[in-house]
Design a protein around this motif. Sequence first.
Motif, PDB file in Angstrom:
ATOM      1  N   TYR A  23      14.756   1.775   4.122  1.00  0.00           N
ATOM      2  CA  TYR A  23      14.093   2.455   5.225  1.00  0.00           C
ATOM      3  C   TYR A  23      12.977   1.564   5.769  1.00  0.00           C
ATOM      4  O   TYR A  23      12.262   0.912   4.998  1.00  0.00           O
ATOM      5  N   ASP A  24      12.833   1.539   7.075  1.00  0.00           N
ATOM      6  CA  ASP A  24      11.731   0.828   7.716  1.00  0.00           C
ATOM      7  C   ASP A  24      10.411   1.438   7.250  1.00  0.00           C
ATOM      8  O   ASP A  24      10.283   2.653   7.115  1.00  0.00           O
ATOM      9  N   TRP A  25       9.409   0.585   6.990  1.00  0.00           N
ATOM     10  CA  TRP A  25       8.099   1.072   6.535  1.00  0.00           C
ATOM     11  C   TRP A  25       7.461   2.033   7.530  1.00  0.00           C
ATOM     12  O   TRP A  25       6.574   2.817   7.170  1.00  0.00           O
ATOM     13  N   ARG A  26       7.933   2.008   8.767  1.00  0.00           N
ATOM     14  CA  ARG A  26       7.379   2.881   9.800  1.00  0.00           C
ATOM     15  C   ARG A  26       8.120   4.211   9.933  1.00  0.00           C
ATOM     16  O   ARG A  26       7.718   5.071  10.717  1.00  0.00           O
ATOM     17  N   ALA A  27       9.236   4.366   9.189  1.00  0.00           N
ATOM     18  CA  ALA A  27      10.010   5.611   9.250  1.00  0.00           C
ATOM     19  C   ALA A  27       9.156   6.777   8.753  1.00  0.00           C
ATOM     20  O   ALA A  27       8.297   6.600   7.877  1.00  0.00           O
ATOM     21  N   PRO A  28       9.378   7.980   9.270  1.00  0.00           N
ATOM     22  CA  PRO A  28       8.548   9.126   8.862  1.00  0.00           C
ATOM     23  C   PRO A  28       8.482   9.330   7.354  1.00  0.00           C
ATOM     24  O   PRO A  28       7.403   9.538   6.792  1.00  0.00           O
ATOM     25  N   ILE A  29       9.624   9.246   6.663  1.00  0.00           N
ATOM     26  CA  ILE A  29       9.625   9.515   5.226  1.00  0.00           C
ATOM     27  C   ILE A  29       8.855   8.440   4.454  1.00  0.00           C
ATOM     28  O   ILE A  29       8.316   8.700   3.371  1.00  0.00           O
ATOM     29  N   SER A  30       8.766   7.226   5.014  1.00  0.00           N
ATOM     30  CA  SER A  30       8.045   6.139   4.342  1.00  0.00           C
ATOM     31  C   SER A  30       6.547   6.410   4.250  1.00  0.00           C
ATOM     32  O   SER A  30       5.854   5.835   3.402  1.00  0.00           O
ATOM     33  N   SER A  31       6.038   7.290   5.110  1.00  0.00           N
ATOM     34  CA  SER A  31       4.604   7.596   5.083  1.00  0.00           C
ATOM     35  C   SER A  31       4.186   8.222   3.755  1.00  0.00           C
ATOM     36  O   SER A  31       3.013   8.153   3.372  1.00  0.00           O
ATOM     37  N   LEU A  32       5.132   8.820   3.022  1.00  0.00           N
ATOM     38  CA  LEU A  32       4.820   9.413   1.719  1.00  0.00           C
ATOM     39  C   LEU A  32       4.270   8.364   0.756  1.00  0.00           C
ATOM     40  O   LEU A  32       3.390   8.648  -0.059  1.00  0.00           O
ATOM     41  N   PHE A  33       4.797   7.155   0.838  1.00  0.00           N
ATOM     42  CA  PHE A  33       4.348   6.077  -0.050  1.00  0.00           C
ATOM     43  C   PHE A  33       2.877   5.750   0.174  1.00  0.00           C
ATOM     44  O   PHE A  33       2.131   5.473  -0.773  1.00  0.00           O
ATOM     45  N   TYR A  34       2.448   5.794   1.437  1.00  0.00           N
ATOM     46  CA  TYR A  34       1.079   5.405   1.779  1.00  0.00           C
ATOM     47  C   TYR A  34       0.072   6.548   1.649  1.00  0.00           C
ATOM     48  O   TYR A  34      -1.105   6.306   1.397  1.00  0.00           O
ATOM     49  N   ASP A  35       0.550   7.777   1.835  1.00  0.00           N
ATOM     50  CA  ASP A  35      -0.384   8.891   1.992  1.00  0.00           C
ATOM     51  C   ASP A  35      -0.607   9.742   0.742  1.00  0.00           C
ATOM     52  O   ASP A  35      -1.567  10.500   0.690  1.00  0.00           O
ATOM     53  N   TYR A  36       0.280   9.652  -0.250  1.00  0.00           N
ATOM     54  CA  TYR A  36       0.200  10.614  -1.349  1.00  0.00           C
ATOM     55  C   TYR A  36       0.244   9.970  -2.725  1.00  0.00           C
ATOM     56  O   TYR A  36       0.879   8.929  -2.927  1.00  0.00           O
ATOM     57  N   GLU A  37      -0.430  10.626  -3.677  1.00  0.00           N
ATOM     58  CA  GLU A  37      -0.189  10.387  -5.087  1.00  0.00           C
ATOM     59  C   GLU A  37       1.052  11.201  -5.466  1.00  0.00           C
ATOM     60  O   GLU A  37       1.565  11.994  -4.675  1.00  0.00           O
ATOM     61  N   THR A  38       1.532  11.025  -6.700  1.00  0.00           N
ATOM     62  CA  THR A  38       2.644  11.863  -7.140  1.00  0.00           C
ATOM     63  C   THR A  38       2.186  13.320  -7.186  1.00  0.00           C
ATOM     64  O   THR A  38       1.046  13.625  -7.523  1.00  0.00           O
TER      65      THR A  38
END
Length: 671
Positions: free
Chosen positions: A122-137
Motif C-alpha cells: 500500500y502507498d504510504w499515503r493510502a488512507p489505511i496507511s495512516s494507522l501506522f503513523y497515528d496510533y499505538e496498538t
Amino acid sequence: MDAKEMQEEREHLKTTCEILDEKILSMGEHIFESKEKAQDFSRYIWENKADMDAQELNSVRTESEMDAKMLLRERDYYKKLLRIKDSPYFASISFKEDNHEKLDIYIGMTYLKKDEFNNIIYDWRAPISSLFYDYETGNAEYVAPEGIIKGRLLRKRQYKIEKRKLVRVFDNSLNINDEMLQEVLAENSNEKMKNIVNTIQQEQNQVIRNTKDKNLIVQGIAGSGKTSVALHRIAFLLYKIPNLTSEKILIFSPNQIFTEYISNVLPELGEENTVQTTFHDYLHKMIAEYKKVESFIHFLARYYQDGDVDKGLVIYKQSKEIIKDMEDYVNNLVENTIFKKGFIENKVFEYDARELNEMFHKRYSNLTFFARISEMALKLSENNYRGKSGKKNTYQKLILEALGIKKDYKYFLMDFYKSKYFKYAISKEEINKLKDNRIINYEDALLLVYLKGLMEGFYYDKYMEQVVIDEAQDYNYLQYKIISKIFKKANFTILGDINQNINPYYHYNSLEELNSLWNSRYIELSKTYRSSEEIIEFTNKILGLKHISAIRKEVQQPVIRHNEKDLEEDINLLKNKYQNIAIVTKDEKTALKVYNSVKNNYEVSLIDIDTEEFKKDLLVIPAYLAKGLEFDSVIVYQDSDSYYTSEEKNLLYVACTRAQHELIVYGEINI
C-alpha cells in the motif's frame, strides 16, 4: 520475533519481489509497445491528414492525446516501481476491522497490486496507511472514501531492507522513540535533505494529511521537521487531490541554497519537483522601474554587516501601520483627482470635465485609480470606433494629459513619502534616492509593489492551486498581504518558527496573526528531532525557552566553549568524527575572513548569496544563509569584530540550532 515468524517475513519479501519483477517486466514491454504504437499512429495522421475532414482529424487527435496521457501516467508509475525495486516496503500493520478478518498491510513508497482486488504493498499515503503513523496498538480508526473505519491495531512492524534482504525487522507500539527513528537520528547528515516517510511522527502526520482545512499555519520549533513535513504534505496532496499536478504548486524558499538542499525529497517520494521561487524573484518580476531589486539577504547584510541604517525608518516601512497609511494616501489621491478640463480627440469627439468626472468617480468607482482610466479609454474607443479598442492608448494619453499626471510609480512613492500620510521624518536625500538610484532597497520595493497594486490592481495568478511558504517568520505582514492578493485562488501551507526570525525590523508574537488574511488552522510542532539534548539545553538558554523536548537517546558531547585561536584544532577534532562541519559566522564579511584563514590547509567551501550547489564536508556560511540546513557538527564563530549583540539573539539561535551531534561556540555569550 521467533524463527517461524522471521521465515514468514522472508517468504513474504521474496513473493513481493517476484510480483514486483513481473510487474516491472510487463509494464516495460507494454510501455515500449505503446510508444511504438503512438509513433505509428502519429505517422498515420501525418500521412493521411489531407484525406480527413476537420471533424475526423479532430477526433483522431483527441484519441492520440488521451493515449499519450495514459502512457505518461503508466511511465510515471513504472519509474516508481523501479525506485522501490530493492526495498519494496518499510513497514506493516495488522488491523482487525470490527466484524471482519485481520488484515496484514505492508506499506511502501508506492502501491503494488497482488491481483485485481488486493494490494501486496500500500502507498504510504493510502488512507489505511495512516494507522501506522497515528496510533499505538489498540483501538484505532481511519477515514476511508466510504467513511470512518474502526477496529483494533494489533501490530506495528518496521523493516530495514537492503538489496532485497531483510537486514532487521522489529515490532513497536509507539512512534516517538522507536528504534528506526533513533537509527535515522544517529546518522550523519547528507548533502541533500532526505525523505522521512518511514519515521513520520504523529504530530507531523496531522499536518501532512490535513485536507479538511484549506489553509494551514504551522509553528514548529527548530529541528521539528517543518520543511520535511511541507514536502511530504505536497506529495500527499498530489496523491489525494484529483488533477493536482506539480506545476500547480509553488514553494517560496528563503534562498537558492535552500532550494538546492531540498531538491531530492519529492523525487525520492516519486513526485516531480514543484515550481520554486523566492519572494525576491517575484519582486523583480513586478518592478520594471529599477534595474535591480535588493534581495532579502543583502537587506539583512545592511543591518548585520554595514550598520549604516536608520533602524526606526526601516521598522516603520516594514510595519503594519504603514499599510493603512499608504491605503489612506491612495484613497485621498482618488477622491481628489478632478478633471478641470476636457479634451477633443481627432477634432471630432469632445468630452468636457463634467462627463469625465462622472465616469471616473461614479461609473467606474469600483475600480482602482489607473484601472478606471484604462476602462474609460477602452469605453471611449469602442463608442467612437464601432466597438473597436484600437484607439484605447490614444484616449488613455488624452485622459492623463487632462489630469496633468503621468503613470510614474517612482513619483507616487516619493509623493507618499513627502505626504502627511507618511508618519516618519525622512530627509530629501533619502527620498531622492528613489529617483536617482538604479537599485531599489528591499523595504522600498515592497511598498512600491503594494502601491502599484492599490493603483492599478494586483497581478492575479489563477494557475497555482497550492502555495507553500517556508521560513514564514521572515516575511512581514505586507508581504503576506501582497501574496494573498496575487494567489487568490490558492490554498496555503505556511510554516515557520518565530524564534528563528532573522529580520531585525519585524517580529511576530505568534504566526496566528496571519489568520486575519486567511481562514486558517493553526498547528504547533513542539518536538525537535535534529539536535542532542545538550545542544537543545544550550540553545534554550539563548532565548529563554522551556517548551522544547529532545527525542534523541544517544549520549552526545557537551557544548564546547572555545575562541577563534582554537579554530584549526577544532576542525581537526571534528573531521575525525563527522562527515560534515559548518563554520557559521554572523555575516558574509566574517565568513570571507574565516575562509581565507583556513583555505590553504583544508578543502573548504565558502557559501554566499550566489551559491547554488555546495559540498557539506567543510564549509563557511553566514548564519542568515544557513536557515533550514543542518550539519553533523557546527562551530559558531565569533571574534572581536563579530559578536552577536543582545538584539541579535535570534540569529545566534539559528546558528546554534544547525548542529545535530556536536556544537562548539566561540566568544562570549550572555545566556
